[in-house]
Every structure is written in structure tokens, then in C-alpha cells.
Design a protein around this motif. Structure first.
Motif, PDB file in Angstrom:
ATOM      1  N   LEU A 124      20.049   3.865   0.639  1.00  0.00           N
ATOM      2  CA  LEU A 124      19.761   2.203   0.554  1.00  0.00           C
ATOM      3  C   LEU A 124      20.133   1.785   2.111  1.00  0.00           C
ATOM      4  N   SER A 125      19.392   1.243   2.655  1.00  0.00           N
ATOM      5  CA  SER A 125      19.752   0.519   3.898  1.00  0.00           C
ATOM      6  C   SER A 125      20.327  -0.778   3.915  1.00  0.00           C
ATOM      7  N   MET A 142      11.724   2.641  -5.039  1.00  0.00           N
ATOM      8  CA  MET A 142      10.731   2.736  -4.124  1.00  0.00           C
ATOM      9  C   MET A 142      10.545   1.189  -3.630  1.00  0.00           C
ATOM     10  N   ILE A 143      10.995   0.094  -4.144  1.00  0.00           N
ATOM     11  CA  ILE A 143      10.823  -1.160  -3.749  1.00  0.00           C
ATOM     12  C   ILE A 143      12.049  -1.210  -2.605  1.00  0.00           C
ATOM     13  N   LEU A 144      13.006  -0.891  -2.998  1.00  0.00           N
ATOM     14  CA  LEU A 144      14.152  -0.768  -1.946  1.00  0.00           C
ATOM     15  C   LEU A 144      14.003  -0.127  -0.695  1.00  0.00           C
ATOM     16  N   HIS A 145      13.383   1.062  -1.072  1.00  0.00           N
ATOM     17  CA  HIS A 145      13.170   1.925   0.260  1.00  0.00           C
ATOM     18  C   HIS A 145      12.061   1.253   0.947  1.00  0.00           C
ATOM     19  N   ASN A 146      11.128   0.525   0.632  1.00  0.00           N
ATOM     20  CA  ASN A 146       9.952  -0.098   1.301  1.00  0.00           C
ATOM     21  C   ASN A 146      10.328  -1.592   1.732  1.00  0.00           C
ATOM     22  N   LEU A 147      11.403  -2.057   1.294  1.00  0.00           N
ATOM     23  CA  LEU A 147      11.754  -3.294   1.811  1.00  0.00           C
ATOM     24  C   LEU A 147      12.372  -3.264   3.236  1.00  0.00           C
ATOM     25  N   ARG A 148      12.845  -2.112   3.640  1.00  0.00           N
ATOM     26  CA  ARG A 148      13.570  -1.660   5.055  1.00  0.00           C
ATOM     27  C   ARG A 148      12.543  -1.918   6.051  1.00  0.00           C
ATOM     28  N   GLU A 149      10.958  -1.949   5.838  1.00  0.00           N
ATOM     29  CA  GLU A 149       9.897  -2.382   6.985  1.00  0.00           C
ATOM     30  C   GLU A 149       9.347  -3.490   6.560  1.00  0.00           C
ATOM     31  N   ALA A 150       9.379  -4.260   5.562  1.00  0.00           N
ATOM     32  CA  ALA A 150       8.689  -5.371   4.904  1.00  0.00           C
ATOM     33  C   ALA A 150       9.043  -6.561   5.761  1.00  0.00           C
ATOM     34  N   LEU A 166       0.875  -1.320  -0.094  1.00  0.00           N
ATOM     35  CA  LEU A 166      -0.122   0.028   0.103  1.00  0.00           C
ATOM     36  C   LEU A 166       0.858   1.321  -0.041  1.00  0.00           C
ATOM     37  N   ARG A 167       1.890   1.230   0.790  1.00  0.00           N
ATOM     38  CA  ARG A 167       2.780   2.325   0.627  1.00  0.00           C
ATOM     39  C   ARG A 167       3.344   2.682  -0.641  1.00  0.00           C
ATOM     40  N   VAL A 168       3.955   1.695  -1.183  1.00  0.00           N
ATOM     41  CA  VAL A 168       4.707   1.568  -2.396  1.00  0.00           C
ATOM     42  C   VAL A 168       3.379   2.096  -3.560  1.00  0.00           C
ATOM     43  N   LEU A 169       2.261   1.421  -3.567  1.00  0.00           N
ATOM     44  CA  LEU A 169       1.355   1.895  -4.657  1.00  0.00           C
ATOM     45  C   LEU A 169       1.001   3.533  -4.299  1.00  0.00           C
ATOM     46  N   THR A 170       0.996   3.976  -3.162  1.00  0.00           N
ATOM     47  CA  THR A 170       0.638   5.267  -2.937  1.00  0.00           C
ATOM     48  C   THR A 170       1.789   6.336  -3.336  1.00  0.00           C
ATOM     49  N   ASP A 171       3.119   5.911  -3.082  1.00  0.00           N
ATOM     50  CA  ASP A 171       4.200   6.582  -3.455  1.00  0.00           C
ATOM     51  C   ASP A 171       4.318   6.833  -4.954  1.00  0.00           C
ATOM     52  N   LEU A 172       4.059   5.748  -5.794  1.00  0.00           N
ATOM     53  CA  LEU A 172       4.006   5.689  -6.840  1.00  0.00           C
ATOM     54  C   LEU A 172       2.823   6.699  -7.534  1.00  0.00           C
ATOM     55  N   TYR A 173       1.612   6.469  -7.018  1.00  0.00           N
ATOM     56  CA  TYR A 173       0.706   7.208  -7.385  1.00  0.00           C
ATOM     57  C   TYR A 173       0.885   8.787  -7.603  1.00  0.00           C
ATOM     58  N   VAL A 174       1.298   9.117  -6.129  1.00  0.00           N
ATOM     59  CA  VAL A 174       1.392  10.526  -5.954  1.00  0.00           C
ATOM     60  C   VAL A 174       2.682  11.279  -6.714  1.00  0.00           C
ATOM     61  N   GLN A 175       3.375  10.433  -7.338  1.00  0.00           N
ATOM     62  CA  GLN A 175       4.622  11.019  -7.964  1.00  0.00           C
ATOM     63  C   GLN A 175       4.173  11.531  -9.361  1.00  0.00           C
TER      64      GLN A 175
END
Length: 323
Positions: A261-262, A152-160, A29-38
């Protein structure tokens, strides 16, 4: 439903999220939202797909994720009305939703007490293992994504809630970094690939795909998994491959990605590469073994057993050559 252009392979990740022990719906949901508002403008088809996908996720995520998404979409002018209603942002007498400021304040106040719950979920998720099939899906989605989607995927993998690989031992990583830097200076792709695969415990094929990927994001993940210093990584970019070194924009883009990148994201990708290798190995050898066993069983059934010669029966004829 067709795969949305905003995030290729989204349905594959939804399938993964429904499996026992793995829930990455908050990340999706975070990834999809971030991609949409870009993007400032969307087609009607993109808007419809965004509504369909977010509606499937909003009710299934935790309060902290829902609050973060609410904060992003409250200030985005192109948020569809159906999503605003779903998030409780649309007022009864307005077509454009509630005022952004109060909603952001509400989202912040709600996410603050939920932070502890998120941390507990992440700690529990650290005990989960990544199944080979799930790892194969993640690597496929990542390889097919664009540069912005990969970031975006790499950013959100931090909390996956996916288990990361263990850190490479410091002494081993230090030796590998020195060898990789020397190979990069010599533009020796073969030895660079060999050392990378050996240090990360990856087969030659996977290490080659990482080194030769045209985007460079997998190489950044591999270097981060080794805890390679940023200046060394930049020198690797400049000397290893001419198409990287000759493009200032590419070096700058990958350097910025590497800074942000974390380590956890890189180690999750390393776990995915290793797991995907297991999935390929199983798919390659298991059916063959099964068929071999079946063929062996069928052939043994069909094989006729020799008839024993009973005492008193006729004498077996012999030829001269048989003595």
C-alpha cells in the motif's frame, strides 16, 4: 445498464469521471482490465459487460494507459474479439489476434515517451480538490467491494487524479502510534477508536467504521496514513480484535496489503473519508434549515397584524381582573 459484477458501482465512478476537474477514466480502465484477467473463464454476460465498459473507456484515456491495457490483454487468451479490434490487436487473417510478443514491444515503446505526459497530468491533478459528493461515492464503492477489489482499488488510487490529504505531522503521528499500540495490547476498542479519529481528524462514527470493518483494509489505510511501521501494524492486528488475531491467513493477507500500500493511496482514502463526512453533514442539515426558513416565512405571512385603536373609537371593555 446494470452494474457489472466485476466492479460494483462502476457507473457511479463513470459519473464521477465526467465531472469537471476529475478524470479517473484511466484508473477505471486499468482496474476493470486487472479484474477481468484475474479469472481464466468468464460467462457470456460478464464478457458482454466487459466489452461495453471498455469500449466506453479505451478511446477516452491517454496513450500510456491504453498501452498498458493493450499489453495486459494481448497475452490474455480470453480477451473478447471486439476489444482486440478496439485496441488494434486483431489481425485480418487470425481469430486470436496478433502475436503477443510484438504487441508487448510496441506497448512498451509507446508508453516510454508518454511517461512524461502522465507525470505532468498527475502534477496538475494534485491541485484538484475532492468534492464531498465525489468522496461519498468513492467511500461507498470501496466499502461494498470485496477484498480483492479493495486491493485493486487501493493499488490504482496511487495514480488517480484525486487530491490526497496532507500528511499527518510526524510528531503527532508518533504519539498516536504509541497510544494506538497500547490500546491494541489492551484490546481497548473504545480508546483505540478515539485516538484514531483524533489523530486523523475523523468523527467517531467514521473512525468506528474503520476499526470495525470486517475486511481490515480501512484499518490498513488509516495506519498507513499515520506511517505506522509494519511490525506495529502486525501487533495491532494480533491484539486489537480477536477475529483478526486468531486468523493467521487474515494477518498475513493484511500484512502483504500493508507492505504494498502506498502512502498516497492511503491519504487519498483519508481525503475521501473526510469529504464523505461533509457530504453527510450537508445532507442532514441543509434541508432542515431550508424548511425552517420557509415555514418561518409562511407563518409570518399568515400572522394577522393587530388593529390599532383610532382616536375617538369606542372604548375597549376591561374586566375587573384587568384593573
Amino acid at each position: 445498464m446494470t452494474t457489472p459484477p466485476l466492479f460494483p458501482g462502476f457507473d457511479g465512478l463513470m459519473t464521477l469521471s465526467r465531472r469537471e476537474g476529475v478524470d479517473i477514466r484511466p484508473t477505471l480502465l486499468r482496474v476493470l482490465t486487472d479484474l477481468y484477467v484475474q479469472a481464466s473463464v468468464h460467462t457470456s454476460d460478464e464478457e458482454r459487460q466487459f466489452v461495453e465498459l471498455t469500449s466506453r473507456l479505451i478511446d477516452a484515456v491517454d496513450d500510456a494507459t491504453r498501452a498498458a491495457v493493450r499489453a495486459r490483454l494481448a497475452v490474455y487468451p480470453g480477451t473478447p474479439g471486439e476489444v482486440l479490434n478496439k485496441l488494434g490487436l486483431k489481425s485480418a487473417g487470425s481469430d486470436h489476434g496478433l502475436s503477443p510478443a510484438p504487441e508487448i514491444h510496441l506497448a512498451t515503446s509507446r508508453s516510454e515517451p508518454a511517461g512524461g505526459a502522465v507525470q505532468r497530468e498527475l502534477r496538475m491533478a494534485s491541485t484538484l480538490s475532492m468534492q464531498p459528493k465525489d468522496a461519498a461515492e468513492i467511500t461507498t464503492i470501496f466499502s461494498r467491494a470485496s477484498a480483492s477489489e479493495r486491493a485493486m482499488i487501493l493499488h490504482n488510487l496511487r495514480e488517480a487524479p484525486l487530491r490526497a490529504s496532507a500528511r499527518i505531522p510526524a510528531a503527532r503521528a508518533k504519539r498516536a502510534i504509541e497510544t494506538l499500540e497500547m490500546a491494541a495490547f489492551a484490546a481497548d476498542l473504545e480508546n483505540f477508536t478515539l485516538e484514531l479519529g483524533d489523530s486523523l481528524i475523523l468523527p467517531w462514527r467514521v473512525a468506528g467504521e474503520i476499526v470495525n470493518d470486517p475486511g481490515g483494509e480501512p484499518l490498513a489505510c488509516a495506519a498507513k496514513a499515520l506511517n505506522m511501521p509494519l511490525p506495529v501494524f502486525q501487533r495491532v492486528l494480533l491484539f486489537l480484535r480477536p477475529e483478526f488475531g486468531s486468523s493467521v491467513q487474515t494477518v498475513y493477507r493484511l500484512s502483504r496489503l500493508y507492505e504494498r500500500l502506498s502512502e498516497r493511496s492511503a491519504l487519498v482514502m483519508l481525503a475521501a473519508w473526510r469529504g464523505a463526512t461533509m457530504a453527510v453533514t450537508r445532507a442532514k442539515f441543509r434541508p432542515g434549515l431550508y424548511d425552517d426558513e420557509s415555514s418561518h416565512a409562511r407563518s409570518s405571512v399568515r400572522q394577522a397584524r393587530p388593529t390599532a385603536v383610532q382616536p375617538g373609537s369606542s372604548t375597549v371593555k376591561r374586566t375587573g381582573s384587568e384593573g
